[in-house]
Design a protein around this motif. Structure first.
Motif, PDB file in Angstrom:
ATOM      1  N   GLY A 156       0.789  -1.228   0.000  1.00 39.64           N
ATOM      2  CA  GLY A 156       0.000   0.000   0.000  1.00 39.64           C
ATOM      3  C   GLY A 156       0.819   1.275   0.000  1.00 39.64           C
ATOM      4  N   SER A 157       0.156   2.382  -0.302  1.00 37.53           N
ATOM      5  CA  SER A 157       0.804   3.694  -0.303  1.00 37.53           C
ATOM      6  C   SER A 157       0.732   4.295   1.096  1.00 37.53           C
ATOM      7  N   THR A 158       1.540   5.320   1.325  1.00 33.14           N
ATOM      8  CA  THR A 158       1.565   5.973   2.627  1.00 33.14           C
ATOM      9  C   THR A 158       1.327   7.475   2.456  1.00 33.14           C
ATOM     10  N   SER A 159       0.803   8.103   3.512  1.00 37.09           N
ATOM     11  CA  SER A 159       0.513   9.534   3.451  1.00 37.09           C
ATOM     12  C   SER A 159       1.677  10.377   3.975  1.00 37.09           C
ATOM     13  N   TRP A 160       2.675   9.733   4.538  1.00 40.94           N
ATOM     14  CA  TRP A 160       3.865  10.441   5.022  1.00 40.94           C
ATOM     15  C   TRP A 160       5.056   9.496   4.934  1.00 40.94           C
ATOM     16  N   ASP A 161       6.261  10.066   4.939  1.00 41.14           N
ATOM     17  CA  ASP A 161       7.470   9.286   4.700  1.00 41.14           C
ATOM     18  C   ASP A 161       8.120   8.844   6.004  1.00 41.14           C
ATOM     19  N   ALA A 162       8.563   7.608   6.000  1.00 44.60           N
ATOM     20  CA  ALA A 162       9.306   7.085   7.147  1.00 44.60           C
ATOM     21  C   ALA A 162      10.769   7.499   7.050  1.00 44.60           C
ATOM     22  N   ASP A 163      11.468   7.424   8.170  1.00 46.23           N
ATOM     23  CA  ASP A 163      12.905   7.702   8.167  1.00 46.23           C
ATOM     24  C   ASP A 163      13.668   6.582   7.456  1.00 46.23           C
ATOM     25  N   ILE A 164      13.165   5.356   7.607  1.00 42.32           N
ATOM     26  CA  ILE A 164      13.746   4.196   6.913  1.00 42.32           C
ATOM     27  C   ILE A 164      12.640   3.605   6.048  1.00 42.32           C
TER      28      ILE A 164
END
Length: 444
Positions: free
Chosen positions: A41-49
């Protein structure tokens, strides 16, 4: 406190919940590192990793996982990747604690990564499966499991309280400073209810002599935890009174510690004193859970949820062979103590598991198969719980630990004397009290 709190989770399905705990943790003044273990799935914000980084650390590309469309394979890759990255962060002193949340898949990935960290690093798993059997997730590590009560799906009045508690809990763990106790040599000991008097007496004596004793309940996970700590180098001596987990491994009981039990100390070369505590019993659940093939055996209802089965002559013969083979691999000082008048509280005359014939088969197999050049054999006319037996084991362990320390000191001196002048290590010389001063002399 140094480092940050690592948050592990699938941002495609748990992004809102992860952001919720991230904000609470950072509100306490602790920075975070978010690791995305989602795949599709897609995400609404970016992870650090990113999930791509996790996948590559696990041995595959994210595109490969998507194309393969194999959930089991993807989980395996993300588990390995998350564990490898968390371990690397820890080596770089960037981990103050780890928190994860999820269902069965998220719990599997999160706790697998947590198990890559040493005991003592804060680890908290918020899980929908935490109210069931958590042994596959916790293993032998100090992982805290928190039941989510409701599914981790959105933020509502109930889930907000639970997730906030989890966030504040991991923040508190990370900020906490463990008490600085006196640094004493660590000894590991194994205990069961039916060997408690022996271990308590031995522990008291060892503590009086200046040692610190960690007692492990021989319930499978206890034995595995002890073996893991030995492998990690924490333990300097082992008082393995209670080897009963091998009964469950042999006969299919519920408290097995696996086939590698009794190997860690032998490989590490640390002093160990071993006995046959509680080898008279195999553990099952309630009486109706005992396998049908054991109908007619000597069964003892320990309580409503635990049934004990007396080991028979053949099983004891096999146990003796197995334990001897494990001890024969010892690379350090090792002694085996045989309590000739019973291996547990209920193996005394008149007790439910009194079995002279069974014990004789065990002892004979040990005598026959033991390598006497590697393992010292001590036989005493006592029950394992007699005070004299407990003290004899404790004193023998101290003797072996002092012996190996003397050998180590002699080896250090030999290496010093044999080393060429420029390579000769620093040597510390403490002068006698008559000189009324301590002096450090450096030999170059």
């Amino acid at each position: 406190m140094t480092g940050k709190i690592v948050i592990i989770g699938t941002l495609d399905t748990k992004g809102k919940e992860i952001l919720f705990i991230k904000n609470i943790i950072e509100g306490t003044g602790i920075s975070t590192i978010v690791m995305n273990t989602g795949v599709i799935g897609s995400t609404s914000w970016d992870a650090d990793i990113s999930n791509e980084t996790v996948a590559r650390a696990g041995g595959a590309s994210l595109q490969e996982l998507v194309a393969k469309d194999d959930r089991g394979y993807a989980m395996d890759v993300m588990m390995k990747g998350a564990a490898a990255l968390v371990a690397e962060l820890y080596r770089n002193k960037e981990v103050a604690g780890v928190i994860s949340l999820g269902g069965s898949a998220g719990t599997t990935i999160g706790t697998y990564a947590m198990q890559a960290l040493p005991v003592g690093v804060p680890k908290l798993m918020v899980s929908t499966v935490a109210s069931g059997n958590t042994r596959p997730y916790v293993g032998e590590k100090d992982i805290t499991m928190m039941y989510s009560v409701v599914d981790i799906s959105g933020i509502n009045r109930l889930s907000a309280n639970i997730l906030a508690n989890a966030a504040y809990a991991i923040a508190g763990m990370a900020k906490g400073v463990p008490p600085q106790l006196e640094n004493k040599p660590l000894i590991a000991a194994t205990m069961f209810g039916v060997t408690t008097p022996c271990v308590n007496k031995a522990r008291e004596y060892l503590e009086q002599q200046g040692y610190e004793v960690l007692v492990f309940h021989a319930t499978g996970s206890g034995g595995m935890a002890m073996e893991a700590l030995i492998e990690s180098g924490f333990i300097e001596g082992v008082l393995d009174v209670t080897t009963t987990e091998w009964c469950d491994e042999l006969a299919g009981g519920v408290l097995s510690a696996g086939p590698s039990r009794l190997e860690a100390a032998a490989k590490a070369g640390i002093p160990q004193v071993v006995s046959t505590g509680a080898l008279d019993m195999v553990n099952f659940g309630a009486m109706d859970t005992v396998p049908e093939k054991y109908a007619g055996r000597n069964l003892y209802k320990h309580n409503a949820t635990i049934t004990l089965m007396r080991t028979n002559v053949d099983e004891n013969r096999q146990l003796g062979q197995i334990i001897a083979s494990k001890l024969n691999r010892s690379t350090g000082p090792c002694a085996l103590f045989l309590p000739l008048k019973g291996v547990s509280l209920i193996d005394n005359e008149g007790q439910p598991f009194y079995g002279p014939e069974e014990d004789a088969a065990l002892f004979d197999a040990l005598r026959t198969n033991l390598d006497r050049e590697r393992v010292e054999l001590v036989e005493l006319e006592h029950n394992v719980n007699d005070e004299a037996f407990a003290l004899a084991m404790a004193k023998k362990l101290i003797e072996l630990m002092k012996k190996i320390n003397q050998i180590s000191e002699k080896d250090q001196k030999r290496r010093f004397l044999e080393a060429p002048g420029p390579e000769r290590p620093l040597f510390i010389l403490r002068l006698t009290p008559d000189v009324r001063a301590d002096c450090i002399t450096l030999f170059l």
